[in-house]
Design a protein around this motif. Sequence first.
Motif, PDB file in Angstrom:
ATOM      1  N   GLY A  34       0.870  -1.183   0.000  1.00  0.00           N
ATOM      2  CA  GLY A  34       0.000   0.000   0.000  1.00  0.00           C
ATOM      3  C   GLY A  34       0.899   1.222   0.000  1.00  0.00           C
ATOM      4  N   PHE A  35       0.747   2.096  -0.992  1.00  0.00           N
ATOM      5  CA  PHE A  35       1.615   3.283  -1.068  1.00  0.00           C
ATOM      6  C   PHE A  35       0.766   4.552  -1.075  1.00  0.00           C
ATOM      7  CE2 PHE A  35       4.113   6.636  -2.900  1.00  0.00           C
ATOM      8  CZ  PHE A  35       5.359   6.462  -2.303  1.00  0.00           C
ATOM      9  N   SER A  36       1.031   5.434  -0.114  1.00  0.00           N
ATOM     10  CA  SER A  36       0.328   6.721  -0.082  1.00  0.00           C
ATOM     11  C   SER A  36       1.275   7.830  -0.550  1.00  0.00           C
ATOM     12  CB  SER A  36      -0.185   7.018   1.332  1.00  0.00           C
ATOM     13  OG  SER A  36      -0.610   8.356   1.408  1.00  0.00           O
ATOM     14  N   GLN A  37       0.948   8.384  -1.719  1.00  0.00           N
ATOM     15  CA  GLN A  37       1.781   9.434  -2.324  1.00  0.00           C
ATOM     16  C   GLN A  37       1.295  10.810  -1.870  1.00  0.00           C
ATOM     17  OE1 GLN A  37       4.453  10.651  -3.307  1.00  0.00           O
ATOM     18  NE2 GLN A  37       4.781   9.792  -5.351  1.00  0.00           N
ATOM     19  N   VAL A  38       2.218  11.783  -1.786  1.00  0.00           N
ATOM     20  CA  VAL A  38       1.873  13.156  -1.380  1.00  0.00           C
ATOM     21  C   VAL A  38       0.808  13.757  -2.297  1.00  0.00           C
ATOM     22  CG1 VAL A  38       2.784  15.519  -1.259  1.00  0.00           C
ATOM     23  CG2 VAL A  38       4.166  13.622  -0.426  1.00  0.00           C
ATOM     24  N   GLY A  39       1.044  13.683  -3.612  1.00  0.00           N
ATOM     25  CA  GLY A  39       0.140  14.307  -4.575  1.00  0.00           C
ATOM     26  C   GLY A  39       0.798  14.331  -5.935  1.00  0.00           C
ATOM     27  N   ALA A  40       0.542  15.388  -6.692  1.00  0.00           N
ATOM     28  CA  ALA A  40       1.143  15.533  -8.028  1.00  0.00           C
ATOM     29  C   ALA A  40       1.571  16.978  -8.210  1.00  0.00           C
ATOM     30  CB  ALA A  40       0.125  15.117  -9.089  1.00  0.00           C
ATOM     31  N   GLU A  41       2.218  17.517  -7.161  1.00  0.00           N
ATOM     32  CA  GLU A  41       2.500  18.956  -7.115  1.00  0.00           C
ATOM     33  C   GLU A  41       3.650  19.416  -8.010  1.00  0.00           C
ATOM     34  OE1 GLU A  41       3.229  16.753  -4.838  1.00  0.00           O
ATOM     35  OE2 GLU A  41       5.217  17.118  -4.024  1.00  0.00           O
ATOM     36  N   SER A  42       4.520  18.491  -8.419  1.00  0.00           N
ATOM     37  CA  SER A  42       5.733  18.931  -9.140  1.00  0.00           C
ATOM     38  C   SER A  42       6.171  17.895 -10.174  1.00  0.00           C
ATOM     39  CB  SER A  42       6.868  19.119  -8.120  1.00  0.00           C
ATOM     40  OG  SER A  42       7.160  17.883  -7.507  1.00  0.00           O
ATOM     41  N   GLY A  43       7.092  18.319 -11.050  1.00  0.00           N
ATOM     42  CA  GLY A  43       7.664  17.387 -12.026  1.00  0.00           C
ATOM     43  C   GLY A  43       8.395  16.259 -11.312  1.00  0.00           C
ATOM     44  N   TRP A  44       9.045  16.597 -10.197  1.00  0.00           N
ATOM     45  CA  TRP A  44       9.742  15.594  -9.389  1.00  0.00           C
ATOM     46  C   TRP A  44       8.762  14.523  -8.940  1.00  0.00           C
ATOM     47  CZ3 TRP A  44       9.626  13.001  -4.881  1.00  0.00           C
ATOM     48  CH2 TRP A  44      10.811  12.477  -4.374  1.00  0.00           C
ATOM     49  N   ARG A  45       7.587  14.971  -8.454  1.00  0.00           N
ATOM     50  CA  ARG A  45       6.612  14.019  -7.900  1.00  0.00           C
ATOM     51  C   ARG A  45       6.080  13.102  -8.995  1.00  0.00           C
ATOM     52  NH1 ARG A  45       6.858  12.624  -3.161  1.00  0.00           N
ATOM     53  NH2 ARG A  45       7.138  14.793  -2.615  1.00  0.00           N
ATOM     54  N   THR A  46       5.843  13.655 -10.197  1.00  0.00           N
ATOM     55  CA  THR A  46       5.343  12.842 -11.311  1.00  0.00           C
ATOM     56  C   THR A  46       6.364  11.754 -11.641  1.00  0.00           C
ATOM     57  OG1 THR A  46       4.293  14.833 -12.170  1.00  0.00           O
ATOM     58  CG2 THR A  46       4.475  12.991 -13.694  1.00  0.00           C
ATOM     59  N   ALA A  47       7.648  12.124 -11.652  1.00  0.00           N
ATOM     60  CA  ALA A  47       8.700  11.140 -11.957  1.00  0.00           C
ATOM     61  C   ALA A  47       8.786  10.088 -10.847  1.00  0.00           C
ATOM     62  CB  ALA A  47      10.044  11.846 -12.097  1.00  0.00           C
ATOM     63  N   ASN A  48       8.579  10.508  -9.608  1.00  0.00           N
ATOM     64  CA  ASN A  48       8.638   9.591  -8.468  1.00  0.00           C
ATOM     65  C   ASN A  48       7.485   8.569  -8.533  1.00  0.00           C
ATOM     66  OD1 ASN A  48       7.610   9.555  -5.183  1.00  0.00           O
ATOM     67  ND2 ASN A  48       9.707   8.950  -5.650  1.00  0.00           N
ATOM     68  N   THR A  49       6.284   9.063  -8.854  1.00  0.00           N
ATOM     69  CA  THR A  49       5.114   8.175  -8.965  1.00  0.00           C
ATOM     70  C   THR A  49       5.332   7.151 -10.080  1.00  0.00           C
ATOM     71  OG1 THR A  49       3.587   9.819  -8.092  1.00  0.00           O
ATOM     72  CG2 THR A  49       2.641   8.158  -9.550  1.00  0.00           C
ATOM     73  N   GLN A  50       5.819   7.635 -11.222  1.00  0.00           N
ATOM     74  CA  GLN A  50       6.061   6.752 -12.366  1.00  0.00           C
ATOM     75  C   GLN A  50       7.068   5.666 -11.992  1.00  0.00           C
ATOM     76  OE1 GLN A  50       4.358   7.487 -15.427  1.00  0.00           O
ATOM     77  NE2 GLN A  50       4.879   5.326 -15.640  1.00  0.00           N
ATOM     78  N   SER A  51       8.132   6.079 -11.304  1.00  0.00           N
ATOM     79  CA  SER A  51       9.179   5.134 -10.915  1.00  0.00           C
ATOM     80  C   SER A  51       8.616   4.047  -9.988  1.00  0.00           C
ATOM     81  CB  SER A  51      10.319   5.897 -10.223  1.00  0.00           C
ATOM     82  OG  SER A  51      11.232   5.018  -9.624  1.00  0.00           O
ATOM     83  N   ILE A  52       7.763   4.454  -9.047  1.00  0.00           N
ATOM     84  CA  ILE A  52       7.189   3.486  -8.096  1.00  0.00           C
ATOM     85  C   ILE A  52       6.235   2.529  -8.823  1.00  0.00           C
ATOM     86  CG2 ILE A  52       5.580   3.328  -6.123  1.00  0.00           C
ATOM     87  CD1 ILE A  52       7.125   5.933  -5.113  1.00  0.00           C
ATOM     88  N   GLN A  53       5.396   3.087  -9.694  1.00  0.00           N
ATOM     89  CA  GLN A  53       4.423   2.226 -10.402  1.00  0.00           C
ATOM     90  C   GLN A  53       5.140   1.249 -11.344  1.00  0.00           C
ATOM     91  OE1 GLN A  53       1.796   5.303 -11.918  1.00  0.00           O
ATOM     92  NE2 GLN A  53       0.399   5.070 -10.185  1.00  0.00           N
ATOM     93  N   ASP A  54       6.133   1.735 -12.086  1.00  0.00           N
ATOM     94  CA  ASP A  54       6.858   0.864 -13.026  1.00  0.00           C
ATOM     95  C   ASP A  54       7.627  -0.224 -12.277  1.00  0.00           C
ATOM     96  OD1 ASP A  54       5.971   2.479 -15.019  1.00  0.00           O
ATOM     97  OD2 ASP A  54       7.892   3.467 -15.419  1.00  0.00           O
TER      98      ASP A  54
END
Length: 320
Positions: A34-54
């Motif tokens: 179960g992963f709770s992400q902060v949000g989608a506030e920045s380019g950094w966060r989008t890359a972090n989410t993608q990395s975790i999902q992939d």
Amino acid sequence: MFKRLVIVASTLTFVAATAAACGGGSGGGGTSLGFSQVGAESGWRTANTQSIQDSAKDAGINLKFADAQQKQENQIKAIRSFIQQKVDVIAFSPVVESGWDTVLKEAKDAKIPVILTDRAVDSKDPSYYATFLGSDFVEEGRKAAQWVLDTYKGSNETVNIAELQGTTGSAPAIDRKKGFLDLIGADPKFKIVASQTGDFTRAKGKEVMQAFLASHQKIDVLFAHNDDMALGAIQAIEEAGLEPGKDIKIVSIDGVHDALQALVDGKENYVVECNPLLGPQLMDLVKKVKAGQPVDHRIVTTETTFTPEQAAAALPQRKY
Ligand code: AHR
């Protein structure tokens, strides 16, 4: 003969099931995260989410992903729901540092290990989480300050600095400010003349920079706690008829593609890297804590810095 075949078949089934349960091969062996992400506030966060999902997909881990939209109450709700669903491991990137003890104790009581990724909590009980994987934010603030010190070395003039802070109460905002002040504060020629949160977003960075420009005659340097706020501020500076990177020097933290491009274009001067690609290391840790293997309580990400020349060399391979 038939009896023998049945024994061989059931042995193979047992071996396959055991391999799956132990996370054999490339699979996560039915592991749920179960992963709770902060949000989608920045380019950094989008890359972090993608990395975790992939990485979860590659590791065969069943990822239950929840976006908290920058709200702590949403993260607490998500963690409680993961506990109810009896996931094997919970990971989260806490939006702010404090206020986690109650829900972390609930996870501990349910015997579900927790991994902090990217951001820390200020909990005094180290047993509430198995490990914390992420950057050294204080060091990032120091690196930004070191660049400012080097740039104005030998000059006796006052240097007016404006600071765009990250989300109030978040670990990167607290630590980057601390690291920056550790070095800057030692020399009285550096003055922080304006400091306000831009919530790590481009829109807020622009809005706050407009206010800074309206109320301050002379700003020499902008220190932005992340690239997105710096990119928003660049728009505000240009709209005010000034040249970003020249009239106002800019240093920010992250190292996303657009900021490296701004460096190459001369609109920024220095970028301190904060690595968002935490997915592969996180999945490795998930498997280890699920299997009860020992892991370090703190794992610091390796990071670099970028001058315009280094940005030009890195841009063609930059993934985010
Ligand atoms: O926690 C990491 C920070 O959060 C990044 O610097 C920023 O871009 C993000 O929103």
